[in-house]
Structure formats: structure tokens, C-alpha cells
Write an enzyme that holds these catalytic residues in place. Structure first.
Site, mmCIF file in Angstrom:
data_model
loop_
_atom_site.group_PDB
_atom_site.id
_atom_site.type_symbol
_atom_site.label_atom_id
_atom_site.label_comp_id
_atom_site.label_asym_id
_atom_site.label_seq_id
_atom_site.Cartn_x
_atom_site.Cartn_y
_atom_site.Cartn_z
ATOM 1 N N CYS A 1 -20.877 -5.290 10.792
ATOM 2 C CA CYS A 1 -19.910 -5.951 9.906
ATOM 3 C C CYS A 1 -20.366 -5.893 8.454
ATOM 4 O O CYS A 1 -20.196 -6.862 7.689
ATOM 5 C CB CYS A 1 -19.679 -7.411 10.313
ATOM 6 S SG CYS A 1 -18.949 -7.551 11.928
ATOM 7 N N HIS B 1 -21.829 -9.066 4.023
ATOM 8 C CA HIS B 1 -21.150 -9.036 5.331
ATOM 9 C C HIS B 1 -19.644 -9.045 5.064
ATOM 10 O O HIS B 1 -19.197 -9.582 4.044
ATOM 11 C CB HIS B 1 -21.578 -10.296 6.096
ATOM 12 C CG HIS B 1 -21.107 -10.380 7.510
ATOM 13 N ND1 HIS B 1 -19.842 -10.789 7.843
ATOM 14 C CD2 HIS B 1 -21.736 -10.124 8.686
ATOM 15 C CE1 HIS B 1 -19.710 -10.793 9.170
ATOM 16 N NE2 HIS B 1 -20.842 -10.389 9.696
ATOM 17 N N LYS C 1 -26.618 -18.973 14.593
ATOM 18 C CA LYS C 1 -27.682 -18.100 14.093
ATOM 19 C C LYS C 1 -28.963 -18.874 13.805
ATOM 20 O O LYS C 1 -29.945 -18.327 13.346
ATOM 21 C CB LYS C 1 -27.210 -17.378 12.830
ATOM 22 C CG LYS C 1 -26.116 -16.341 13.122
ATOM 23 C CD LYS C 1 -25.833 -15.501 11.919
ATOM 24 C CE LYS C 1 -24.508 -14.770 12.006
ATOM 25 N NZ LYS C 1 -24.522 -13.640 12.941
HETATM 26 N N1 PLP Z 1 -22.646 -13.585 6.613
HETATM 27 C C1 PLP Z 1 -23.711 -12.941 7.110
HETATM 28 C C2 PLP Z 1 -24.804 -12.507 6.196
HETATM 29 C C3 PLP Z 1 -23.796 -12.683 8.472
HETATM 30 O O1 PLP Z 1 -24.847 -12.052 8.955
HETATM 31 C C4 PLP Z 1 -22.750 -13.124 9.315
HETATM 32 C C5 PLP Z 1 -22.788 -12.818 10.744
HETATM 33 O O2 PLP Z 1 -23.460 -11.922 11.190
HETATM 34 C C6 PLP Z 1 -21.675 -13.799 8.750
HETATM 35 C C7 PLP Z 1 -21.651 -14.011 7.393
HETATM 36 C C8 PLP Z 1 -20.552 -14.319 9.595
HETATM 37 O O3 PLP Z 1 -21.045 -15.301 10.452
HETATM 38 P P1 PLP Z 1 -20.121 -15.929 11.590
HETATM 39 O O4 PLP Z 1 -19.603 -14.752 12.380
HETATM 40 O O5 PLP Z 1 -21.051 -16.788 12.373
HETATM 41 O O6 PLP Z 1 -19.037 -16.680 10.911
#
Ligand code: PLP
Length: 510
Positions: free
Chosen positions: A469, A228, A331
Site C-alpha cells: 500500500c 502509505h 500494529k
Molecule cells: N500508515 C502507515 C504508515 C501504515 O503502515 C498503515 C498500514 O500499514 C496505515 C497508515 C494504515 O493503517 P490501517 O490499515 O491500520 O488503517
């Protein structure tokens, strides 16, 4: 089937807790209390400096809206959950168990559990809401919504710093949530649990603090092609700041980590490996345990991004042994704006402080300030107290259902959904790793991904379209965007059938 008596007793206990949730006993009966005060209504002696856990808290009326309704609907003995919970296997990693031997999906009490989620009773565009955007965020059960409401009604105060009743209650609730997190991910100590805003903030905190001493110019940080943006950009910023090298572990054509390439990349220059446990764009479950062992053998630290894994599978950090683990509350059926950064004890006190301010200090003088040890050093200022408490409630809720049961049910649902989607002419699934969780990314010939998303929305079905993302991994598969349904334990086969029907309707317009 071999049934282990210890496991059965543990399951009975968990069932009892589940019954408490579903049938209306107190939902907030544990807590910690700060020091120096005897709470008149509980008689608990509270310890401000070293809060204890699990003191009974009578401030909550028993039951709640969701519980009362459920009590009318069913009784525990009608719940066909018990057989299901005898399974203490991790299906994703148990290669020798044929799918046919998995418990029937029908045994998982999905209909009862769905009633705990008020928003799942919503209608969208005249149709029952089908929430298949769980990788973006999950819906919240009544127990979480009520717990946050109860916090503001009964406990609201700043924590740790006052000698009054409500400070004691709020500190109770906050520290109890920390203990719930610890137990949920099986960390060795609640001292290792830092509350942050979410995964993004957690990774930025690690990049910043490792970049202030541990990482030097020329050191390598390995990330995978699956990451991500939250696990790419902070390292690029660190590259700009101190001159680290960022190296990418490739994936094979199924979307799984290329372990041969990984092995070859693990030289003595590598000081950190930072990778995802479940990919949000493809659903790949990476071989995290092996990757961590290899990284440690090469002398590197490991950050494991659990944003997409915590809601789908049991997490045991004492078995996985990463140095850092991050996830976001929203999540995992908890609130937004709260997340967790686990820092393993040996690393915890090596790291410099991050933000400065109240709470993280031991003593402040104009010429010198000393800092707290442990998690407190990374929690400057007033944190998101109420939502931490909400997150604790979400994790307790999941614990009572059982993450093994959730993983097994979802695995079956994912297999079912994959087969259903494959039957849609022109649909191509992006990401075909053997081990996957939750995510079904796809494209549909002759239709833009956006138009597929809009069409599904007209049928009440919420999916994500876009780059999720995670642009580098989509480009690896020749895509800029995909349509991405993503499952959670409250989704059903029937919802998957509706998804397939809606896609058939769309392609009939070809
Ligand atoms: N890492 C992964 C694998 C994700 O799926 C996400 C969000 O979709 C994130 C990091 C970032 O999460 P957050 O936006 O809740 O900080």
C-alpha cells in the site's frame, strides 16, 4: 555509565509492573467510574460526568493463563532485564553513541516475553512460526486477549449513558484505556485522544474536517514520497472536493526525506504537512521533530502518521508537538478495528464535528443541535469499546517492558538482520536510510517476490510480498513490489538465521 537515581526508581517501578504482568497479579486493576453510583463491591463513588482514573477494580481474578505458566518458568530475579533498562537513551537519534557501546541483546528478556504471545507457539507447515509480518499487523499477548475476554465476561455494557453497575464498569474500562493511550504517547490531556477505527479512519477524519473550513481552494498540503496510500488518497479526494493542491516532498537515494527540498517547498501556501514517522515500505525513520518545527515556523499544521512508529520507539507528543497524530491498535499488539487520533488541544475545538449521532451531542432539538467539546465530538455512536480496552492493555504491557528497551533491542536486531541479508547473493535491500526501524524490504535476483514469499512460508516464515500500500515510494526505487520482513521486539537472532538459511536454500535452486 552515569546512572540517574530518578531513572532507576522509575525503572524499578516499571519492573514491578512487569513482574505483575508476568507473575500473575491483577491485570486490570485501574479504571474510571461514571457518576452517581456507589459500587457496592468496591465502595468507589462513581462520577458519570467526569470519570476519574485509577480507582481499584476488584472484578478480576488475579493471574491468567500466560502468567501462571510463566511463574513456573522463571522468577523476577532471574530476569536479566535490569541492566538493560538503565539505558534511557534514544538510540535512533543518538548519533554519537557507537554501536559497540549499546547493551548486549542478550540482556533483553525476549524468551520470557515471547511466552506471553500464544500464537508464537504455533507451527506452520511443520515448522515453528516465525512472524516477520509485523508491519502489516502484530501478534497479541495473553494480557490483551484476556482483557477483551474479561470485558465481555464481566463488564459489557454501553458506556456513559446508563445508571447501572455494568455501565459504570464499562465506562471505567473505556476511559481508563483512553488514559493509557494518553500516557503512552505523552499527550497533554486525555481530552485530546479520539478513538477511531484505525490510522486510515483517523487521517480521513482530519482530511474531512480540515476540508470543511480550514483548508481552501489553492491551499497546499505537503505529503512525502514515503506515504502509505492511507495518507495519499484522502488528500486526493479532498483535492477533488475543494481544490487543494497536493505537493510531494521528495526523498533521496537512501530513502530519507530530502530536507533541502522540503525547506524550499515550505511556502506560505502550505497549510498542512502530513507525513509518516516510520515508512512501512522502507523502514525510514523521518526527522519528525525537525520537520514539525519547520512546518510550524512556516505557519502550517502537521499530521504525523505513527502507524509504524508506536510499536518500535518511545513517542512523546509534548516534545514532538504535532497537531495530529494517528496510529492503529493492531500494529501495536492490540486488537484490530480500534485506533487513535490525537488532536492537539488548540486545534480540537477549531474543528467542525465529523459524523453526527449519539454521544457527540450536548443537546438536540429539531431546530438546533449543540455538540460536545473535546474528543466526544468526534466519537458519534457506540464505539469499539471492548477493543479500546484491549488496546489499553497492550499499551500498559509495552509500558511495563519499556519502549526505550524495546527500541534498543530492535535496533540491534535490525542491524543483525541487515548484515545477514546482505550476505545472500543477489539480494538487494530497498531503503538504506541511516535511521531505520523494523522493515527490511528486498528483492532477490532470478526470483519473483511472490515466489520468495511462498518459499519462506513453506519454512514457517511469514513475510509480506507486494506493494505494501505504498506504490509511489516503491516506484521511486524502480520496483512494483518487494519482499518485506518486518521485526518486532519478540523476534530473535535465531529467527533471522532461519530466514537467511531459507533464502540460501532458495538460491541453491538457481
Ligand atoms: N500508515 C502507515 C504508515 C501504515 O503502515 C498503515 C498500514 O500499514 C496505515 C497508515 C494504515 O493503517 P490501517 O490499515 O491500520 O488503517
Amino acid at each position: 555509565m552515569n546512572i540517574n537515581i530518578d531513572n532507576l526508581q522509575a525503572e524499578e517501578f516499571r519492573l514491578q509492573q512487569l513482574a505483575n504482568y508476568l507473575f500473575g497479579q491483577s491485570r486490570a486493576s485501574v479504571g474510571t467510574s461514571p457518576s452517581g453510583i456507589r459500587l457496592p463491591d468496591t465502595g468507589n463513588v462513581v462520577n458519570m460526568k467526569a470519570p476519574q482514573t485509577a480507582l481499584p477494580d476488584p472484578h478480576f481474578p488475579s493471574g491468567g493463563s500466560g502468567a501462571t505458566d510463566l511463574a513456573k518458568l522463571s522468577t523476577l530475579s532471574q530476569l536479566p532485564i535490569f541492566d538493560y533498562m538503565q539505558y534511557h537513551q534514544d538510540y535512533y537519534f543518538l548519533k554519537d553513541r557507537p554501536v559497540a557501546q549499546l547493551p548486549e541483546m542478550g540482556n533483553f528478556p525476549v524468551d520470557v516475553l515471547r511466552k506471553e504471545f500464544p500464537i508464537l507457539q504455533e507451527y506452520v507447515n511443520g515448522r515453528p512460526l516465525v512472524w516477520l509480518d509485523n508491519a502489516a499487523t502484530t501478534q497479541k499477548p495473553s494480557c490483551v486477549i484476556e482483557r477483551i475476554s474479561q470485558f465481555y465476561r464481566k463488564e459489557n455494557s454501553n458506556i456513559h449513558r446508563a445508571a447501572h453497575q455494568l455501565a459504570a464498569r464499562a465506562t471505567d474500562a473505556y476511559e481508563s484505556a483512553r488514559e493509557s493511550v494518553r500516557s503512552f504517547i505523552n499527550a497533554g490531556s486525555s481530552n485530546e485522544i479520539v478513538f477511531v477505527r484505525g490510522t486510515t479512519e483517523g487521517i480521513n477524519l482530519v482530511a474531512y474536517t480540515l476540508g470543511a473550513g480550514y483548508l481552501k481552494s489553492g491551499d497546499q498540503v505537503l505529503i512525502s514520497n514515503l506515504e502509505h496510500h492511507a495518507n495519499i488518497v484522502p488528500w486526493q479526494q479532498l483535492r477533488e472536493r475543494i481544490g487543494i493542491e497536493l505537493v510531494v516532498i521528495p526523498v533521496d537515494d537512501s530513502g530519507q526525506i530530502d530536507m533541502e527540498a522540503y525547506k524550499n517547498l515550505l511556502t506560505s501556501k502550505v497549510k498542512l504537512v502530513s507525513f509518516v514517522q516510520v515508512s512501512n515500505a522502507l523502514g525510514t525513520i523521518t526527522p519528525a521533530k525537525k520537520m514539525i518545527q519547520w512546518a510550524h515556523a512556516a505557519g502550517a499544521k502537521v499530521l504525523l502518521d505513527g502507524a509504524q512508529s508506536v510499536s518500535h520507539m518511545p513517542i512523546d507528543l509534548q516534545e514532538l508537538k504535532p497537531d495530529f497524530f494517528v496510529f492503529s491498535g493492531h500494529k501495536v499488539f492490540g486488537p484490530t478495528g480500534i485506533g487513535v487520533l490525537y488532536i492537539q488541544n488548540d486545534t480540537l475545538d477549531e474543528l467542525p464535528a465529523w459524523q453526527g449521532g449519539g454521544n457527540m451531542i450536548r443537546d438536540v432539538r429539531f431546530d438546533n443541535t449543540t455538540y460536545q467539546n473535546g474528543h466526544a465530538r468526534f466519537e458519534a455512536g457506540t464505539g469499539n469499546i471492548a477493543d479500546a480496552v484491549g488496546l489499553g492493555a497492550a499499551l500498559e504491557f509495552l509500558r511495563t517492558i519499556g519502549m526505550h528497551s524495546i527500541a534498543a533491542y530492535e535496533h540491534q536486531l535490525l542491524l543483525y538482520a541487515t548484515e545477514k541479508l546482505k550476505q545472500v547473493p543477489g539480494l538487494e535491500i530497498i531503503g538504506k536510510a541511516a535511521d531505520k526501524a523494523s522493515v527490511l524490504s528486498f528483492t532477490l535476483a532470478d526470483f519473483s517476490n511472490e515466489s520468495v514469499g511462498k518459499h519462506l512460508d513453506e519454512h514457517g516464515i511469514a513475510v509480506r510480498t507486494g506493494h505494501h500500500c505504498a506504490q509511489p515510494i516503491l516506484r521511486r526505487f524502480g520496483q512494483e513490489t518487494t519482499v518485506r520482513p518486518s521485526l518486532a521486539f519478540y523476534n530473535t537472532k535465531e529467527e533471522i538465521d532461519w530466514l537467511q538459511d531459507a533464502l540460501f536454500k532458495l538460491i541453491s535452486q538457481r
